[in-house]
Motif scaffolding. Structure first.
Motif, short mmCIF file in Angstrom:
data_model
loop_
_atom_site.label_atom_id
_atom_site.label_comp_id
_atom_site.label_asym_id
_atom_site.label_seq_id
_atom_site.Cartn_x
_atom_site.Cartn_y
_atom_site.Cartn_z
N VAL A 7 0.84 -1.20 0.00
CA VAL A 7 0.00 0.00 0.00
C VAL A 7 0.88 1.25 0.00
CG1 VAL A 7 -1.70 1.30 1.33
CG2 VAL A 7 -1.95 -1.17 1.08
N GLN A 8 1.91 1.25 0.81
CA GLN A 8 2.81 2.40 0.87
C GLN A 8 3.52 2.62 -0.46
OE1 GLN A 8 5.75 2.12 3.97
NE2 GLN A 8 6.33 4.25 3.80
N TYR A 9 3.96 1.54 -1.09
CA TYR A 9 4.63 1.65 -2.38
C TYR A 9 3.67 2.17 -3.44
CZ TYR A 9 8.05 0.84 -5.98
OH TYR A 9 8.95 1.04 -6.99
N ALA A 10 2.42 1.66 -3.41
CA ALA A 10 1.41 2.12 -4.36
C ALA A 10 1.18 3.61 -4.19
CB ALA A 10 0.10 1.35 -4.17
N ARG A 11 1.09 4.09 -2.96
CA ARG A 11 0.89 5.51 -2.68
C ARG A 11 2.06 6.34 -3.22
NH1 ARG A 11 -2.34 9.48 -2.40
NH2 ARG A 11 -3.71 8.51 -0.90
N SER A 12 3.27 5.86 -3.00
CA SER A 12 4.45 6.58 -3.48
C SER A 12 4.48 6.65 -5.00
CB SER A 12 5.73 5.91 -2.98
OG SER A 12 5.81 5.99 -1.59
N LEU A 13 4.15 5.54 -5.64
CA LEU A 13 4.13 5.49 -7.10
C LEU A 13 3.05 6.42 -7.64
CD1 LEU A 13 5.63 4.00 -9.38
CD2 LEU A 13 3.83 2.28 -9.33
N TYR A 14 1.89 6.43 -7.00
CA TYR A 14 0.80 7.31 -7.42
C TYR A 14 1.18 8.77 -7.21
CZ TYR A 14 -3.88 9.21 -7.97
OH TYR A 14 -4.96 9.94 -8.38
N ASP A 15 1.80 9.08 -6.10
CA ASP A 15 2.23 10.46 -5.84
C ASP A 15 3.25 10.92 -6.89
OD1 ASP A 15 0.56 10.63 -3.65
OD2 ASP A 15 2.17 10.35 -2.17
N ALA A 16 4.12 10.02 -7.30
CA ALA A 16 5.18 10.37 -8.25
C ALA A 16 4.69 10.43 -9.69
CB ALA A 16 6.32 9.36 -8.14
N HIS A 17 3.75 9.54 -10.06
CA HIS A 17 3.36 9.41 -11.47
C HIS A 17 1.92 9.81 -11.75
CE1 HIS A 17 7.08 7.42 -12.71
NE2 HIS A 17 7.03 6.78 -11.56
N ALA A 25 2.60 0.34 -13.23
CA ALA A 25 2.58 -0.92 -12.48
C ALA A 25 2.18 -2.08 -13.38
CB ALA A 25 1.63 -0.81 -11.28
N ALA A 26 1.23 -1.85 -14.28
CA ALA A 26 0.81 -2.91 -15.22
C ALA A 26 1.96 -3.28 -16.15
CB ALA A 26 -0.41 -2.44 -16.02
N ARG A 27 2.72 -2.28 -16.61
CA ARG A 27 3.89 -2.57 -17.47
C ARG A 27 4.93 -3.40 -16.72
NH1 ARG A 27 2.77 2.50 -19.51
NH2 ARG A 27 4.08 3.59 -18.01
N LYS A 28 5.16 -3.04 -15.46
CA LYS A 28 6.15 -3.79 -14.68
C LYS A 28 5.68 -5.23 -14.43
CE LYS A 28 8.32 0.16 -12.44
NZ LYS A 28 9.73 -0.05 -12.75
N SER A 52 -5.35 1.63 -8.19
CA SER A 52 -6.72 1.79 -8.70
C SER A 52 -7.66 2.23 -7.58
CB SER A 52 -7.19 0.48 -9.31
OG SER A 52 -8.51 0.59 -9.78
N GLU A 53 -7.49 1.66 -6.40
CA GLU A 53 -8.31 2.03 -5.25
C GLU A 53 -8.03 3.48 -4.84
OE1 GLU A 53 -7.75 -0.79 -2.10
OE2 GLU A 53 -8.39 -2.46 -3.35
N LEU A 54 -6.77 3.90 -4.91
CA LEU A 54 -6.41 5.27 -4.56
C LEU A 54 -7.06 6.27 -5.52
CD1 LEU A 54 -2.60 4.88 -3.82
CD2 LEU A 54 -4.38 5.44 -2.16
N ARG A 55 -7.12 5.90 -6.78
CA ARG A 55 -7.69 6.78 -7.79
C ARG A 55 -9.19 6.93 -7.61
NH1 ARG A 55 -6.36 5.14 -13.60
NH2 ARG A 55 -7.24 7.18 -13.95
N GLY A 56 -9.83 5.92 -7.07
CA GLY A 56 -11.26 5.97 -6.88
C GLY A 56 -12.01 5.71 -8.18
N PRO A 57 -13.33 5.88 -8.14
CA PRO A 57 -14.14 5.61 -9.33
C PRO A 57 -13.75 6.57 -10.47
CG PRO A 57 -15.53 6.15 -7.45
CD PRO A 57 -14.12 6.31 -7.01
#
Length: 60
Positions: A7-17, A25-28, A52-57
């Motif tokens: 979850v923390q990594y997802a948040r960092s990736l979302y904040d950065a990209h 993430a899908a490409r990786k 995806s959850e962070l982005r919401g609907p």
């Protein structure tokens, strides 16, 4: 990597990209599958789902 770290990594990736983080993430995940590393691909799939959850609907 445990759930909290994912979850923390997802948040960092979302904040950065931003909105491109989920695609990154899908490409990786795909690259890991192509390399035969199913465990790493699964990790990236989980990160993608968290992003995806962070982005919401999505607006239509």
């Amino acid at each position: 990597m445990d759930h909290k770290d994912l979850v923390q990594y997802a948040r960092s990736l979302y904040d950065a990209h931003g909105d491109k983080a989920e695609a990154e993430a899908a490409r990786k995940a795909a690259a890991s599958r192509d390399a035969g590393d199913a465990q790493d691909a699964e990790k990236w799939d989980k990160i993608r789902r968290h992003i995806s959850e962070l982005r919401g609907p999505r607006a239509t």
